[in-house]
Design an enzyme around this catalytic site. Structure first.
Site, PDB file in Angstrom:
ATOM      1  CG  ASN A  10      -1.835   1.144   1.315  1.00  0.00           C
ATOM      2  OD1 ASN A  10      -1.431   2.266   1.063  1.00  0.00           O
ATOM      3  ND2 ASN A  10      -3.080   0.906   1.666  1.00  0.00           N
ATOM      4  CG  ASP A  12      -3.082   4.709   0.647  1.00  0.00           C
ATOM      5  OD1 ASP A  12      -3.178   4.601  -0.581  1.00  0.00           O
ATOM      6  OD2 ASP A  12      -3.905   4.202   1.449  1.00  0.00           O
ATOM      7  CG  HIS A  13       0.816   6.477   4.630  1.00  0.00           C
ATOM      8  ND1 HIS A  13      -0.087   7.485   4.890  1.00  0.00           N
ATOM      9  CD2 HIS A  13       0.257   5.340   5.094  1.00  0.00           C
ATOM     10  CE1 HIS A  13      -1.142   6.973   5.512  1.00  0.00           C
ATOM     11  NE2 HIS A  13      -0.960   5.678   5.644  1.00  0.00           N
ATOM     12  CG  HIS A  46      -8.183   4.216   1.049  1.00  0.00           C
ATOM     13  ND1 HIS A  46      -8.339   4.092   2.407  1.00  0.00           N
ATOM     14  CD2 HIS A  46      -9.401   4.576   0.573  1.00  0.00           C
ATOM     15  CE1 HIS A  46      -9.595   4.360   2.732  1.00  0.00           C
ATOM     16  NE2 HIS A  46     -10.258   4.662   1.639  1.00  0.00           N
ATOM     17  NE  ARG A  48      -9.273   8.583   4.408  1.00  0.00           N
ATOM     18  CZ  ARG A  48      -9.615   7.757   5.407  1.00  0.00           C
ATOM     19  NH1 ARG A  48      -8.944   6.641   5.604  1.00  0.00           N
ATOM     20  NH2 ARG A  48     -10.603   8.057   6.211  1.00  0.00           N
ATOM     21  NE  ARG A  52      -7.489  11.590   5.589  1.00  0.00           N
ATOM     22  CZ  ARG A  52      -8.022  10.971   6.651  1.00  0.00           C
ATOM     23  NH1 ARG A  52      -7.290  10.132   7.344  1.00  0.00           N
ATOM     24  NH2 ARG A  52      -9.244  11.213   7.031  1.00  0.00           N
ATOM     25  CG  HIS A  53      -3.596   8.920   1.483  1.00  0.00           C
ATOM     26  ND1 HIS A  53      -4.442   8.183   0.713  1.00  0.00           N
ATOM     27  CD2 HIS A  53      -3.833   8.541   2.771  1.00  0.00           C
ATOM     28  CE1 HIS A  53      -5.153   7.384   1.492  1.00  0.00           C
ATOM     29  NE2 HIS A  53      -4.826   7.589   2.755  1.00  0.00           N
ATOM     30  CD  GLU A  73      -6.928  -0.173   1.076  1.00  0.00           C
ATOM     31  OE1 GLU A  73      -6.195  -1.094   1.423  1.00  0.00           O
ATOM     32  OE2 GLU A  73      -6.984   0.933   1.673  1.00  0.00           O
ATOM     33  CB  THR A 103      -5.631   4.731   9.373  1.00  0.00           C
ATOM     34  OG1 THR A 103      -5.534   3.679   8.400  1.00  0.00           O
ATOM     35  CG2 THR A 103      -5.658   4.110  10.760  1.00  0.00           C
ATOM     36  CB  THR A 104      -9.429   1.841   7.209  1.00  0.00           C
ATOM     37  OG1 THR A 104      -9.050   2.512   6.017  1.00  0.00           O
ATOM     38  CG2 THR A 104     -10.775   1.183   7.024  1.00  0.00           C
ATOM     39  CD  GLU A 154      -7.144  -6.218   2.998  1.00  0.00           C
ATOM     40  OE1 GLU A 154      -7.218  -6.144   1.761  1.00  0.00           O
ATOM     41  OE2 GLU A 154      -6.457  -5.450   3.694  1.00  0.00           O
ATOM     42  CG  HIS A 191      -5.314  -1.544   9.326  1.00  0.00           C
ATOM     43  ND1 HIS A 191      -4.840  -0.889  10.431  1.00  0.00           N
ATOM     44  CD2 HIS A 191      -5.903  -0.607   8.556  1.00  0.00           C
ATOM     45  CE1 HIS A 191      -5.151   0.387  10.330  1.00  0.00           C
ATOM     46  NE2 HIS A 191      -5.791   0.595   9.200  1.00  0.00           N
TER      47      HIS A 191
END
Ligand code: PXP
Length: 242
Positions: A10, A12-13, A46, A48, A52-53, A73, A103-104, A154, A191
């Site tokens: 992932n 995203d960050h 993801h 969102r 935000r990312h 996602e 986060t989720t 998942e 996660h």
């Protein structure tokens, strides 16, 4: 020896860091190429609702420019459905989304939201997108996912990752993975996974894929993304005996 587990990275960050300054560095597509070269089997991102990312343009570029399957996602909204149908990622993982969360935080309520989820699951599936639902490791959520006709679930490993030991979170993951597999579902998990806690999860034989993000991007600050992904891959293979 159990079948090899796929690693979805992932990214995203990478976008979180880029967005801190508003430019185009570091580039998530470049991160995806590096992760692929280091042994990732898929890329997860993801989009969102608050962007935000990842941005819409990131998703379009990832679909176009990377060779690995993209797992998008997304929240179960009409807007995200339209974006998924436009971009046609390999897979879509439906996650719950609350704007104020960092986060989720929880799993999707597949049991309570059957009627909301059903048309979205069907539209994605009809478009050839492999749908998964991100759920808590609970029998009633696994069974609700099976009733919705998705091919994949998942399992949320956050409670396991942050467990104080008072609840057998690993046992809940094992039981849910067994139940899901017995219902014919492919089982993924993710996660909060890190080098320290990935082993026992990776050893659950019914699991086919792990999705891991925040820890890898954090570790990349110290060792580089390629080394972080390669070490995660090694630990997963070791836990699996392959
Ligand atoms: N799986 C899902 C469904 C997620 O929402 C996330 C976080 O975006 C992850 C896996 C990866 O979690 P982490 O970033 O904590 O590794």
């Amino acid at each position: 020896m159990t079948a090899r587990l796929r690693l979805g990275v992932n990214i995203d960050h990478v976008a979180t860091i880029r967005n801190a300054r508003g430019g185009d560095h570091p580039c998530p597509v470049r991160a995806a190429h590096l992760a692929a070269a280091a042994g990732a089997d898929g890329i997860t991102a993801h989009l969102r609702e608050d962007r935000r990312h990842m941005t819409d343009a990131d998703i379009a570029r990832l679909v176009r420019e990377i060779d690995l399957p993209l797992n998008l996602e997304m929240a179960a909204t009409d807007e995200m459905l339209a974006i998924a149908l436009r971009n046609r990622p390999h897979a879509a993982c439906i996650v719950p989304e609350r704007r104020a969360e960092r986060t989720t935080e929880g799993g999707l309520d597949a049991a309570g939201q059957h009627n909301t989820l059903k048309p979205i699951v069907s539209r994605l599936g009809d478009a050839g997108i492999r749908v998964s639902l991100f759920i808590a490791p609970e029998a009633r959520q696994v069974e609700a996912a099976a009733r919705l006709g998705v091919p994949v679930v998942e399992l949320h490993t956050g409670p396991y990752a942050h467990s104080d030991g008072s609840v057998d979170e690993l046992g809940r993951l094992r039981e849910s993975a067994t139940r899901a597999a017995s219902l014919g579902l492919e089982v993924h998990a993710g996660h909060g996974l890190s080098f320290a806690n990935v082993g026992p999860v990776a050893a659950i034989p019914q699991l086919a894929e792990l999705n891991i993000g925040h820890f890898l991007i954090g570790e990349a600050v110290f060792t580089g993304l390629g080394a972080a992904v390669a070490e995660m891959r090694r630990r997963m293979d070791e836990a699996r005996g392959c």
